[in-house]
Design an enzyme around this catalytic site. Structure first.
Site, PDB file in Angstrom:
ATOM      1  N   GLU A   1      37.135  70.719  -6.731  1.00 15.32           N
ATOM      2  CA  GLU A   1      36.537  69.526  -7.340  1.00 15.32           C
ATOM      3  C   GLU A   1      37.609  68.603  -7.911  1.00 15.32           C
ATOM      4  O   GLU A   1      38.675  69.056  -8.304  1.00 15.32           O
ATOM      5  CB  GLU A   1      35.661  69.922  -8.528  1.00 15.32           C
ATOM      6  CG  GLU A   1      34.961  71.203  -8.372  1.00 15.32           C
ATOM      7  CD  GLU A   1      34.402  71.736  -9.695  1.00 15.32           C
ATOM      8  OE1 GLU A   1      33.445  72.497  -9.608  1.00 15.32           O
ATOM      9  OE2 GLU A   1      34.916  71.393 -10.777  1.00 15.32           O
TER      10      GLU A   1
ATOM     11  N   CYS B   1      41.094  63.719 -12.548  1.00 16.93           N
ATOM     12  CA  CYS B   1      41.450  65.103 -12.863  1.00 16.93           C
ATOM     13  C   CYS B   1      41.376  65.911 -11.573  1.00 16.93           C
ATOM     14  O   CYS B   1      40.339  65.955 -10.928  1.00 16.93           O
ATOM     15  CB  CYS B   1      40.452  65.625 -13.893  1.00 16.93           C
ATOM     16  SG  CYS B   1      40.586  67.395 -14.200  1.00 16.93           S
TER      17      CYS B   1
ATOM     18  N   CYS C   1      41.036  80.818 -10.002  1.00 19.04           N
ATOM     19  CA  CYS C   1      42.126  80.914 -10.979  1.00 19.04           C
ATOM     20  C   CYS C   1      42.221  82.360 -11.430  1.00 19.04           C
ATOM     21  O   CYS C   1      41.221  83.027 -11.586  1.00 19.04           O
ATOM     22  CB  CYS C   1      41.809  80.014 -12.179  1.00 19.04           C
ATOM     23  SG  CYS C   1      43.107  79.982 -13.430  1.00 19.04           S
TER      24      CYS C   1
ATOM     25  N   CYS D   1      40.593  83.135 -18.495  1.00 21.05           N
ATOM     26  CA  CYS D   1      40.135  82.698 -19.823  1.00 21.05           C
ATOM     27  C   CYS D   1      38.624  82.942 -19.913  1.00 21.05           C
ATOM     28  O   CYS D   1      37.879  82.575 -19.012  1.00 21.05           O
ATOM     29  CB  CYS D   1      40.447  81.217 -20.055  1.00 21.05           C
ATOM     30  SG  CYS D   1      42.201  80.841 -20.011  1.00 21.05           S
TER      31      CYS D   1
ATOM     32  N   CYS E   1      35.917  80.065 -19.523  1.00 22.04           N
ATOM     33  CA  CYS E   1      36.106  79.077 -18.450  1.00 22.04           C
ATOM     34  C   CYS E   1      35.425  79.528 -17.167  1.00 22.04           C
ATOM     35  O   CYS E   1      35.570  80.667 -16.734  1.00 22.04           O
ATOM     36  CB  CYS E   1      37.610  78.872 -18.211  1.00 22.04           C
ATOM     37  SG  CYS E   1      37.963  77.761 -16.847  1.00 22.04           S
TER      38      CYS E   1
ATOM     39  N   CYS F   1      35.401  72.283 -15.966  1.00 20.40           N
ATOM     40  CA  CYS F   1      36.231  73.025 -15.008  1.00 20.40           C
ATOM     41  C   CYS F   1      35.468  74.067 -14.188  1.00 20.40           C
ATOM     42  O   CYS F   1      35.003  75.069 -14.701  1.00 20.40           O
ATOM     43  CB  CYS F   1      37.323  73.705 -15.831  1.00 20.40           C
ATOM     44  SG  CYS F   1      38.636  74.390 -14.856  1.00 20.40           S
TER      45      CYS F   1
HETATM   46  N1  SAH Z   1      44.803  76.208 -16.238  1.00 20.08           N
HETATM   47  C1  SAH Z   1      45.169  75.013 -16.924  1.00 20.08           C
HETATM   48  C2  SAH Z   1      44.461  73.748 -16.437  1.00 20.08           C
HETATM   49  C3  SAH Z   1      43.004  73.845 -16.052  1.00 20.08           C
HETATM   50  S1  SAH Z   1      41.789  74.015 -17.315  1.00 20.08           S
HETATM   51  C4  SAH Z   1      44.982  75.193 -18.406  1.00 20.08           C
HETATM   52  O1  SAH Z   1      44.515  76.263 -18.824  1.00 20.08           O
HETATM   53  O2  SAH Z   1      45.343  74.327 -19.165  1.00 20.08           O
HETATM   54  C5  SAH Z   1      41.829  72.462 -18.154  1.00 20.08           C
HETATM   55  C6  SAH Z   1      41.331  72.533 -19.597  1.00 20.08           C
HETATM   56  O3  SAH Z   1      39.890  72.643 -19.624  1.00 20.08           O
HETATM   57  C7  SAH Z   1      41.873  73.739 -20.345  1.00 20.08           C
HETATM   58  O4  SAH Z   1      42.280  73.354 -21.635  1.00 20.08           O
HETATM   59  C8  SAH Z   1      40.660  74.647 -20.368  1.00 20.08           C
HETATM   60  O5  SAH Z   1      40.808  75.595 -21.385  1.00 20.08           O
HETATM   61  C9  SAH Z   1      39.528  73.648 -20.554  1.00 20.08           C
HETATM   62  N2  SAH Z   1      38.173  74.142 -20.267  1.00 20.08           N
HETATM   63  C10 SAH Z   1      37.799  75.109 -19.403  1.00 20.08           C
HETATM   64  N3  SAH Z   1      36.462  75.302 -19.435  1.00 20.08           N
HETATM   65  C11 SAH Z   1      35.966  74.430 -20.339  1.00 20.08           C
HETATM   66  C12 SAH Z   1      34.658  74.134 -20.804  1.00 20.08           C
HETATM   67  N4  SAH Z   1      33.599  74.778 -20.347  1.00 20.08           N
HETATM   68  N5  SAH Z   1      34.515  73.163 -21.736  1.00 20.08           N
HETATM   69  C13 SAH Z   1      35.595  72.482 -22.200  1.00 20.08           C
HETATM   70  N6  SAH Z   1      36.865  72.693 -21.777  1.00 20.08           N
HETATM   71  C14 SAH Z   1      37.049  73.660 -20.857  1.00 20.08           C
END
Ligand code: SAH
Length: 340
Positions: free
Chosen positions: A89, A102, A109, A113, A116, A330
């Site tokens: 996406e 973005c 991944c 986390c 996520c 994400c």
């Molecule tokens: N892997 C990288 C970049 C991708 S995630 C990183 O961890 O920075 C981009 C951002 O979106 C990260 O800060 C992640 O923690 C956040 N993110 C993921 N899921 C989310 C959600 N459901 N709501 C808000 N932010 C989210």
């Protein structure tokens, strides 16, 4: 087959020399691809037929497929299908300062986390450089407008795909490529320390954002497995080194998760943790996803958290939210499409 959109200008120069042709063709080809936006090699008029035939045999010029578009106010989300049938996406956000996109850096991944959606699904593979470039190029073409800002914050951990990422930066930053200024590009990492240090040597002035999400190891270990490999006492010194080398400012992203990392105690601890770092903190209201149990912090608590940081002289902003209605967080659109 390799794709032509994965070559930096240097790669192209080397290619032309390797096939016994002229180096200056590289700049011509770059201009056909990124300025004139050709869709097939037949459109090229200033490179000999035999040479073009050779390029055609070595590099495809095919674009990806866009299989779904979802629109909301000031935001548009694109679902791309790759040549092997995988999906990724990209999200367009319209700001008063320009169009920001973005992009994704991997299919899935491996960082895991807990909050996520992308991390819930394992990494299938890295994106090739051309798959990153084409996300931008194709959105620009669809809009018929320029993209001025790029953030690498979609699906994937960009620093787990470092070499392709660096090539991508070189292509989109080049004045004859997509000409996106380095200061308008931001890459976000969950904290892959060796790559943060390596990135401090990269000459382009690209912005670095760190997904921090916790003020101490105890909480960070619970929500971000990467913290076990690179805990805060390793991550923070690495960031300081990066800042020393680059003379820049770093952004900390901090998602507020109800009852997990949003107490007043956490805000104070966070203020202390970053107090002597040239940074600003971006507080992110959590975008709840159906598949995971985390809840978003109530607005009043977000404001309290914000105030505590402000009172402690921390530069802090609350991220403007886009696309709540269209599963813009994400990895959500990809999951919907594949019903996983
Ligand atoms: N892997 C990288 C970049 C991708 S995630 C990183 O961890 O920075 C981009 C951002 O979106 C990260 O800060 C992640 O923690 C956040 N993110 C993921 N899921 C989310 C959600 N459901 N709501 C808000 N932010 C989210």
């Amino acid at each position: 087959m390799k794709n032509i959109y994965g070559l930096t200008l240097d790669d192209m120069e080397k290619y032309f020399l390797d096939i016994g042709s002229k180096k200056f063709h590289a700049l011509q080809l770059f201009s056909w691809l990124y300025e004139k936006r050709i869709e097939n090699y037949e459109q090229i008029t200033d490179i000999k037929k035999e040479v073009l035939e050779k390029i055609r045999n070595d590099y495809s010029i095919d674009r990806l497929k866009i299989v779904d578009i979802q629109e909301d106010v000031d935001v548009c989300k694109y679902l791309f299908e790759l040549f092997d049938g995988e999906h990724i996406e990209a999200v367009l956000m319209r700001h008063d300062y320009g169009n920001s996109v973005c992009i994704s850096s991997q299919v899935g991944c491996n960082m895991g986390c807990k909050f996520c959606e992308s991390g819930r699904r394992k990494k299938v593979r890295n994106l090739e450089t051309y798959e990153m470039v084409l996300q931008l190029l194709m959105i620009e073409e669809l809009l018929n407008e320029r993209i001025s800002h790029v953030v690498v914050m979609g699906i994937g951990e960009p620093f787990d795909n470092y070499d392709n990422l660096i090539k991508f930066f070189k292509i989109i930053n080049h004045p004859k490529g997509l000409a996106i200024g380095a200061r308008h590009i931001t890459v976000s990492t969950c904290g892959v320390v060796p790559k943060i240090l390596e990135f401090s040597e990269f000459p382009l002035q690209i912005n670095l954002a760190i997904s921090l999400h916790a003020p101490n190891n105890e909480i960070r270990n619970k929500i971000m497995p990467i913290n076990k490999a690179y805990p805060l006492d390793v991550l923070i010194p690495a960031i300081k080194k990066y800042l020393e080398k680059t003379n820049r400012r770093v952004t900390f992203e901090y998602i507020l998760l109800d009852g997990i990392n949003d107490s007043e105690q956490c805000a104070l601890e966070l203020a202390k943790l970053v107090s002597n770092i040239n940074c600003y903190i971006n507080l992110i209201p959590y975008n709840e996803t159906n598949n995971l149990d985390f809840k978003r912090t109530k607005t009043i608590q977000i404001m309290r958290f914000y105030d505590i940081l402000k009172k402690n002289n921390i530069n802090v902003t609350i991220r403007r939210e886009f696309g709540g209605k269209i599963s813009a967080a994400c990895g959500q659109l990809r999951s919907k499409k594949e019903e996983l």
